[in-house]
Design a protein around this motif. Structure first.
Motif, PDB file in Angstrom:
ATOM      1  N   VAL A  50      18.781   4.002  -6.900  1.00  0.00           N
ATOM      2  CA  VAL A  50      17.981   4.548  -5.801  1.00  0.00           C
ATOM      3  C   VAL A  50      18.823   4.852  -4.556  1.00  0.00           C
ATOM      4  CG1 VAL A  50      15.975   3.274  -6.632  1.00  0.00           C
ATOM      5  CG2 VAL A  50      17.332   2.341  -4.743  1.00  0.00           C
ATOM      6  N   LYS A  51      20.092   4.532  -4.584  1.00  0.00           N
ATOM      7  CA  LYS A  51      20.945   4.780  -3.412  1.00  0.00           C
ATOM      8  C   LYS A  51      20.917   6.249  -3.021  1.00  0.00           C
ATOM      9  CE  LYS A  51      24.325   1.040  -3.718  1.00  0.00           C
ATOM     10  NZ  LYS A  51      25.717   0.671  -4.085  1.00  0.00           N
ATOM     11  N   GLY A  52      20.768   6.502  -1.720  1.00  0.00           N
ATOM     12  CA  GLY A  52      20.734   7.867  -1.221  1.00  0.00           C
ATOM     13  C   GLY A  52      19.367   8.507  -1.283  1.00  0.00           C
ATOM     14  N   ARG A  53      18.426   7.868  -1.988  1.00  0.00           N
ATOM     15  CA  ARG A  53      17.071   8.414  -2.101  1.00  0.00           C
ATOM     16  C   ARG A  53      16.021   7.521  -1.438  1.00  0.00           C
ATOM     17  NH1 ARG A  53      14.702   8.895  -6.927  1.00  0.00           N
ATOM     18  NH2 ARG A  53      15.820   7.151  -7.880  1.00  0.00           N
ATOM     19  N   PHE A  54      16.217   6.218  -1.494  1.00  0.00           N
ATOM     20  CA  PHE A  54      15.254   5.262  -0.937  1.00  0.00           C
ATOM     21  C   PHE A  54      15.820   4.634   0.332  1.00  0.00           C
ATOM     22  CE2 PHE A  54      12.883   3.917  -5.100  1.00  0.00           C
ATOM     23  CZ  PHE A  54      12.672   5.262  -5.393  1.00  0.00           C
ATOM     24  N   THR A  55      14.926   4.343   1.289  1.00  0.00           N
ATOM     25  CA  THR A  55      15.328   3.685   2.525  1.00  0.00           C
ATOM     26  C   THR A  55      14.371   2.532   2.820  1.00  0.00           C
ATOM     27  OG1 THR A  55      16.208   5.752   3.422  1.00  0.00           O
ATOM     28  CG2 THR A  55      15.800   3.962   4.971  1.00  0.00           C
ATOM     29  N   ASP A  56      14.949   1.370   2.951  1.00  0.00           N
ATOM     30  CA  ASP A  56      14.202   0.146   3.280  1.00  0.00           C
ATOM     31  C   ASP A  56      14.234  -0.034   4.802  1.00  0.00           C
ATOM     32  OD1 ASP A  56      14.250  -3.057   1.525  1.00  0.00           O
ATOM     33  OD2 ASP A  56      13.035  -2.385   3.228  1.00  0.00           O
ATOM     34  N   SER A  57      13.089  -0.325   5.404  1.00  0.00           N
ATOM     35  CA  SER A  57      13.060  -0.535   6.847  1.00  0.00           C
ATOM     36  C   SER A  57      11.974  -1.559   7.173  1.00  0.00           C
ATOM     37  CB  SER A  57      12.794   0.785   7.584  1.00  0.00           C
ATOM     38  OG  SER A  57      11.519   1.303   7.246  1.00  0.00           O
TER      39      SER A  57
ATOM     40  N   LEU B 172       9.173   1.093   2.426  1.00  0.00           N
ATOM     41  CA  LEU B 172      10.128   1.693   1.513  1.00  0.00           C
ATOM     42  C   LEU B 172       9.848   3.192   1.467  1.00  0.00           C
ATOM     43  CD1 LEU B 172      12.464   1.089  -0.462  1.00  0.00           C
ATOM     44  CD2 LEU B 172      10.770   1.127  -2.304  1.00  0.00           C
ATOM     45  N   GLN B 173      10.737   3.960   2.071  1.00  0.00           N
ATOM     46  CA  GLN B 173      10.638   5.417   2.024  1.00  0.00           C
ATOM     47  C   GLN B 173      11.340   5.899   0.763  1.00  0.00           C
ATOM     48  OE1 GLN B 173       9.089   7.685   4.183  1.00  0.00           O
ATOM     49  NE2 GLN B 173       9.603   9.174   2.578  1.00  0.00           N
ATOM     50  N   MET B 174      10.622   6.601  -0.073  1.00  0.00           N
ATOM     51  CA  MET B 174      11.156   7.068  -1.354  1.00  0.00           C
ATOM     52  C   MET B 174      11.149   8.587  -1.374  1.00  0.00           C
ATOM     53  SD  MET B 174       9.320   4.340  -3.937  1.00  0.00           S
ATOM     54  CE  MET B 174       7.696   5.026  -3.681  1.00  0.00           C
ATOM     55  N   ASN B 175      12.326   9.172  -1.457  1.00  0.00           N
ATOM     56  CA  ASN B 175      12.476  10.626  -1.497  1.00  0.00           C
ATOM     57  C   ASN B 175      13.083  11.060  -2.829  1.00  0.00           C
ATOM     58  OD1 ASN B 175      11.600  10.725   1.219  1.00  0.00           O
ATOM     59  ND2 ASN B 175      13.707  10.530   1.973  1.00  0.00           N
TER      60      ASN B 175
ATOM     61  N   SER C 285       0.846  -1.187   0.000  1.00  0.00           N
ATOM     62  CA  SER C 285       0.000   0.000   0.000  1.00  0.00           C
ATOM     63  C   SER C 285       0.880   1.235   0.000  1.00  0.00           C
ATOM     64  CB  SER C 285      -0.930   0.008   1.216  1.00  0.00           C
ATOM     65  OG  SER C 285      -0.181   0.029   2.415  1.00  0.00           O
ATOM     66  N   GLY C 286       0.261   2.381  -0.276  1.00  0.00           N
ATOM     67  CA  GLY C 286       0.988   3.642  -0.215  1.00  0.00           C
ATOM     68  C   GLY C 286       1.394   4.224  -1.547  1.00  0.00           C
ATOM     69  N   GLY C 287       1.113   3.504  -2.619  1.00  0.00           N
ATOM     70  CA  GLY C 287       1.441   4.048  -3.930  1.00  0.00           C
ATOM     71  C   GLY C 287       0.524   5.191  -4.309  1.00  0.00           C
ATOM     72  N   GLY C 288       0.860   5.866  -5.401  1.00  0.00           N
ATOM     73  CA  GLY C 288       0.025   6.967  -5.860  1.00  0.00           C
ATOM     74  C   GLY C 288       0.752   7.845  -6.837  1.00  0.00           C
ATOM     75  N   LEU C 289       0.182   9.028  -7.059  1.00  0.00           N
ATOM     76  CA  LEU C 289       0.746  10.017  -7.969  1.00  0.00           C
ATOM     77  C   LEU C 289       1.473  11.079  -7.156  1.00  0.00           C
ATOM     78  CD1 LEU C 289       0.990  11.370 -10.780  1.00  0.00           C
ATOM     79  CD2 LEU C 289      -1.230  12.450 -10.307  1.00  0.00           C
ATOM     80  N   VAL C 290       2.705  11.382  -7.543  1.00  0.00           N
ATOM     81  CA  VAL C 290       3.501  12.374  -6.829  1.00  0.00           C
ATOM     82  C   VAL C 290       4.296  13.180  -7.852  1.00  0.00           C
ATOM     83  CG1 VAL C 290       5.434  10.777  -6.472  1.00  0.00           C
ATOM     84  CG2 VAL C 290       5.124  12.704  -4.923  1.00  0.00           C
ATOM     85  N   GLN C 291       4.564  14.428  -7.529  1.00  0.00           N
ATOM     86  CA  GLN C 291       5.345  15.276  -8.425  1.00  0.00           C
ATOM     87  C   GLN C 291       6.833  14.967  -8.303  1.00  0.00           C
ATOM     88  OE1 GLN C 291       4.355  19.360  -7.550  1.00  0.00           O
ATOM     89  NE2 GLN C 291       2.506  19.279  -8.802  1.00  0.00           N
TER      90      GLN C 291
ATOM     91  N   SER D 292       7.906  12.779  -2.240  1.00  0.00           N
ATOM     92  CA  SER D 292       8.182  11.577  -1.454  1.00  0.00           C
ATOM     93  C   SER D 292       6.932  10.713  -1.326  1.00  0.00           C
ATOM     94  CB  SER D 292       8.660  11.948  -0.042  1.00  0.00           C
ATOM     95  OG  SER D 292       9.861  12.676  -0.086  1.00  0.00           O
ATOM     96  N   LEU D 293       7.162   9.431  -1.161  1.00  0.00           N
ATOM     97  CA  LEU D 293       6.118   8.466  -0.844  1.00  0.00           C
ATOM     98  C   LEU D 293       6.702   7.415   0.079  1.00  0.00           C
ATOM     99  CD1 LEU D 293       4.315   7.584  -4.238  1.00  0.00           C
ATOM    100  CD2 LEU D 293       3.308   8.778  -2.284  1.00  0.00           C
ATOM    101  N   ARG D 294       5.847   6.835   0.912  1.00  0.00           N
ATOM    102  CA  ARG D 294       6.267   5.699   1.720  1.00  0.00           C
ATOM    103  C   ARG D 294       5.359   4.527   1.411  1.00  0.00           C
ATOM    104  NH1 ARG D 294       6.813   4.364   8.185  1.00  0.00           N
ATOM    105  NH2 ARG D 294       4.538   4.222   8.051  1.00  0.00           N
ATOM    106  N   LEU D 295       5.966   3.462   0.928  1.00  0.00           N
ATOM    107  CA  LEU D 295       5.235   2.233   0.669  1.00  0.00           C
ATOM    108  C   LEU D 295       5.292   1.331   1.897  1.00  0.00           C
ATOM    109  CD1 LEU D 295       6.494   1.367  -2.928  1.00  0.00           C
ATOM    110  CD2 LEU D 295       4.628   2.878  -2.234  1.00  0.00           C
ATOM    111  N   SER D 296       4.207   0.608   2.103  1.00  0.00           N
ATOM    112  CA  SER D 296       4.148  -0.383   3.172  1.00  0.00           C
ATOM    113  C   SER D 296       3.837  -1.748   2.571  1.00  0.00           C
ATOM    114  CB  SER D 296       3.064  -0.028   4.184  1.00  0.00           C
ATOM    115  OG  SER D 296       3.314   1.217   4.786  1.00  0.00           O
ATOM    116  N   CYS D 297       4.284  -2.773   3.253  1.00  0.00           N
ATOM    117  CA  CYS D 297       4.004  -4.143   2.818  1.00  0.00           C
ATOM    118  C   CYS D 297       3.739  -4.969   4.070  1.00  0.00           C
ATOM    119  CB  CYS D 297       5.180  -4.698   2.033  1.00  0.00           C
ATOM    120  SG  CYS D 297       5.017  -6.447   1.601  1.00  0.00           S
TER     121      CYS D 297
END
Length: 125
Positions: A64-71, A81-84, A7-13, A17-22
């Protein structure tokens, strides 16, 4: 029923940023490494990141290094997945996966036990 639900997907400029959950149900992620993958239209699925079962080790694709964070939060049986600093080229369906091992494999995608169904991420102005 054993399943992973993203969950957490969508449209972003671009630049956003978006944060996906699983969330896992029917089984525990406690002893399993997990990963995120994505598939853009007309392209093959590619590995994005991986996190070990304890959360102490992570791997990322160069793109994606430096932009995405897996936790992960093992108490909630959920990974994130935090995506900046998102770019249009990040547009894809994003999938989570659980591996058969505590540790991330040397190659994304090898020895996956479970796949989620995916969530769409669109980066566009």
């Amino acid at each position: 029923q054993l399943q992973l639900v993203e969950s957490g997907g969508g449209l972003v400029q671009p630049g956003g940023s978006l944060r996906l959950s699983c969330a896992a149900s029917g089984f525990s992620l406690y002893y399993l490494a997990t990963g995120w993958f994505r598939q853009a239209p007309g392209k093959e699925r590619e590995g994005v990141s991986c996190i070990s079962s304890s959360g102490g080790s992570t791997n990322y694709a160069d793109s994606v290094k430096g932009r995405f964070t897996d936790s992960r939060d093992n108490a909630k049986n959920t990974v994130y997945l935090q995506m900046n600093s998102l770019k249009p080229e990040d547009t894809a369906v994003y999938y989570c996966a659980a591996y058969r091992s505590r540790w991330c494999p040397s190659r994304f995608g090898s020895d996956v036990a479970y796949w989620g169904r995916g969530t769409q991420v669109t980066v566009s102005s």
